[in-house]
Design a protein around this motif. Structure first.
Motif, PDB file in Angstrom:
ATOM      1  N   VAL A  53      30.043  42.016 -20.669  1.00  0.00           N
ATOM      2  CA  VAL A  53      31.105  43.010 -20.851  1.00  0.00           C
ATOM      3  C   VAL A  53      31.115  43.952 -19.654  1.00  0.00           C
ATOM      4  N   ARG A  54      32.263  44.054 -19.018  1.00  0.00           N
ATOM      5  CA  ARG A  54      32.420  44.973 -17.887  1.00  0.00           C
ATOM      6  C   ARG A  54      33.035  46.277 -18.392  1.00  0.00           C
ATOM      7  N   ARG A  55      32.317  47.352 -18.236  1.00  0.00           N
ATOM      8  CA  ARG A  55      32.797  48.645 -18.691  1.00  0.00           C
ATOM      9  C   ARG A  55      33.557  49.361 -17.571  1.00  0.00           C
ATOM     10  N   VAL A  56      34.601  50.056 -17.972  1.00  0.00           N
ATOM     11  CA  VAL A  56      35.429  50.779 -17.001  1.00  0.00           C
ATOM     12  C   VAL A  56      34.704  52.050 -16.577  1.00  0.00           C
ATOM     13  N   LYS A  57      34.498  52.211 -15.276  1.00  0.00           N
ATOM     14  CA  LYS A  57      33.845  53.404 -14.763  1.00  0.00           C
ATOM     15  C   LYS A  57      34.838  54.564 -14.693  1.00  0.00           C
ATOM     16  N   SER A 114      25.460  68.752 -21.090  1.00  0.00           N
ATOM     17  CA  SER A 114      25.674  68.027 -22.341  1.00  0.00           C
ATOM     18  C   SER A 114      26.491  66.766 -22.110  1.00  0.00           C
ATOM     19  N   ARG A 115      26.137  65.729 -22.855  1.00  0.00           N
ATOM     20  CA  ARG A 115      26.929  64.495 -22.834  1.00  0.00           C
ATOM     21  C   ARG A 115      28.049  64.533 -23.860  1.00  0.00           C
ATOM     22  N   HIS A 116      27.919  65.481 -24.793  1.00  0.00           N
ATOM     23  CA  HIS A 116      28.937  65.629 -25.851  1.00  0.00           C
ATOM     24  C   HIS A 116      29.408  67.088 -25.870  1.00  0.00           C
ATOM     25  N   PRO A 117      30.226  67.487 -24.912  1.00  0.00           N
ATOM     26  CA  PRO A 117      30.685  68.890 -24.870  1.00  0.00           C
ATOM     27  C   PRO A 117      31.604  69.214 -26.040  1.00  0.00           C
ATOM     28  N   GLU A 160      38.253  64.355 -21.908  1.00  0.00           N
ATOM     29  CA  GLU A 160      37.671  63.622 -23.044  1.00  0.00           C
ATOM     30  C   GLU A 160      37.485  62.150 -22.703  1.00  0.00           C
ATOM     31  N   LYS A 161      38.502  61.577 -22.060  1.00  0.00           N
ATOM     32  CA  LYS A 161      38.445  60.167 -21.655  1.00  0.00           C
ATOM     33  C   LYS A 161      37.333  59.937 -20.650  1.00  0.00           C
ATOM     34  N   ARG A 186      32.019  57.743 -19.470  1.00  0.00           N
ATOM     35  CA  ARG A 186      30.703  58.014 -18.846  1.00  0.00           C
ATOM     36  C   ARG A 186      29.579  57.745 -19.833  1.00  0.00           C
ATOM     37  N   ARG A 187      29.790  58.083 -21.104  1.00  0.00           N
ATOM     38  CA  ARG A 187      28.766  57.802 -22.127  1.00  0.00           C
ATOM     39  C   ARG A 187      28.609  56.301 -22.329  1.00  0.00           C
ATOM     40  N   ASN A 188      29.711  55.591 -22.274  1.00  0.00           N
ATOM     41  CA  ASN A 188      29.660  54.139 -22.450  1.00  0.00           C
ATOM     42  C   ASN A 188      28.825  53.458 -21.370  1.00  0.00           C
ATOM     43  N   LEU A 189      28.841  54.042 -20.160  1.00  0.00           N
ATOM     44  CA  LEU A 189      28.035  53.470 -19.072  1.00  0.00           C
ATOM     45  C   LEU A 189      26.541  53.554 -19.367  1.00  0.00           C
ATOM     46  N   GLU A 190      26.143  54.551 -20.175  1.00  0.00           N
ATOM     47  CA  GLU A 190      24.728  54.739 -20.505  1.00  0.00           C
ATOM     48  C   GLU A 190      24.253  53.762 -21.574  1.00  0.00           C
ATOM     49  N   ILE A 191      25.180  53.199 -22.322  1.00  0.00           N
ATOM     50  CA  ILE A 191      24.804  52.264 -23.398  1.00  0.00           C
ATOM     51  C   ILE A 191      24.537  50.890 -22.797  1.00  0.00           C
ATOM     52  N   PRO A 192      23.347  50.322 -22.989  1.00  0.00           N
ATOM     53  CA  PRO A 192      23.045  49.006 -22.404  1.00  0.00           C
ATOM     54  C   PRO A 192      23.903  47.912 -23.021  1.00  0.00           C
TER      55      PRO A 192
END
Length: 336
Positions: free
Chosen positions: A73-77, A92-95, A115-116, A121-127
């Motif tokens: 899966v390629r995540r959008v940066k 914070s990752r969740h402002p 928000e987008k 950005r959070r999705n990039l941290e999820i393996p």
């Protein structure tokens, strides 16, 4: 200061029985002894294993994952934004909504775009599943290989069947070439796991337990090498590895969504774990390290307490992991 610390660390009363000195551990008459300076080689061996890991993940794990139906899966940066990146890393990752509005004004953009940006950005941290599969494949490959090789090295040794034989002739037990390579590979592997802690997937549930386990394993293996507790050390390594490859295999099939195969492998792993870590290690090996040395020496050396302390630390981790495994099995049986 360093010379003083060095002399204290290698004080003979720490490592060996009474009336033995380091001069007795010089190779002679066909006897070969483990030497502390040989442990330096485990660091370059660790980097060799990292190279092997890179190629095995790229040329074996990825094609295997594709064959099992796992997609990359390629995540959008998100768009580069120094202000939002700095806030993400440092604050914070969740402002909150008010913080998002403030960041939107600061960046001169809409609340929706901020928000987008944070969502991406959070999705990039999820393996990704592929990342998890590659890690599980590498551990599976090493543990399976070390289990097979360990059995080949140990099956014809008398101490594999009679634990008392680990102390016969101690400390003047010759080092076998198979024992040398077994130790170098195992210590190098755990060094490689420590080197990649920053880039490997972090599991919140037992991340610190893994760090403690890796450090205790390296300390235990290195110390047993210096004190020539090699026979016992190889048994400890073999007992540990024989359960782990079943778990990594279960993870691989779990990521591929082969549910029945995963469940079967996890049950096999659970049985192997409880036999090796909860029964064999405390009642076979710990008995040999805690109880049997009293028959060979009336005055235990300091290393006796150090090694048994680390083994008991590992056993404590095994009980913790055994509790987690039991909880999973309970959910599996009663909640399906």
């Amino acid at each position: 200061i360093l010379k003083t610390l060095n002399s204290w660390f290698w004080w003979e009363n720490i490592w060996m029985p009474i009336n033995c000195t380091w001069a007795d551990f010089v190779d002679r008459d066909g006897l070969v002894f483990p030497k502390p300076h040989q442990l330096y080689a485990t660091i370059p061996y660790a980097f060799v294993l990292l190279i092997i890991r890179f190629f095995s993940e790229r040329y074996v794990a990825i094609p295997l994952a594709k064959a099992l139906g796992i997609k990359n899966v390629r995540r959008v940066k998100p768009q580069p934004n120094p202000v939002l990146e700095s806030y993400f890393r440092e604050c914070s990752r969740h402002p909150s909504q008010s913080e998002i509005k403030g960041l939107a004004k600061k960046c001169n953009c809409t609340v929706h775009l901020v928000e987008k940006w944070f969502r991406r950005r959070r999705n990039l941290e999820i393996p990704t599943v592929l990342q998890k599969f590659k890690e599980a494949f590498w551990r599976f490959s090493f543990y399976l290989t070390s289990s097979i090789v360990g059995f080949i090295f140990l099956y014809d040794k008398p101490w594999f069947y009679d634990i008392w034989q680990t102390w016969v002739g101690y400390p003047f037990q010759t080092l076998l070439p198979s024992q040398y390579w077994y130790y170098m590979a195992e210590i190098g592997f755990y060094w490689s796991l420590i080197f990649t802690l920053g880039i490997d997937i972090k599991r919140k549930a037992d991340f610190m337990a893994h760090v403690v386990h890796h450090l205790a394993a390296i300390g235990l293996m290195s110390g047993s090498w210096c004190g020539n507790y090699v026979r016992l050390g190889t048994l400890v390594m073999f007992v540990h590895d024989t359960a782990d490859f079943w778990l990594e295999a279960a993870k691989m099939f779990n990521y591929a969504r082969w549910e029945k195969t995963c469940n079967m492998l996890f049950i096999i792993f659970s049985i192997a774990f409880f036999i090796t870590r909860i029964i064999l290690l405390p009642f076979w090996i710990l008995r040999a390290t805690l109880y049997q040395p009293t028959y060979y020496s009336t005055t235990p050396v300091i290393a006796y307490f150090l090694f048994n302390g680390m083994l008991l630390t590992l056993q404590g981790l095994h009980l913790y992991w055994g509790y987690l495994i039991f909880k999973i099995l309970k959910r599996f049986v009663f909640l399906k």
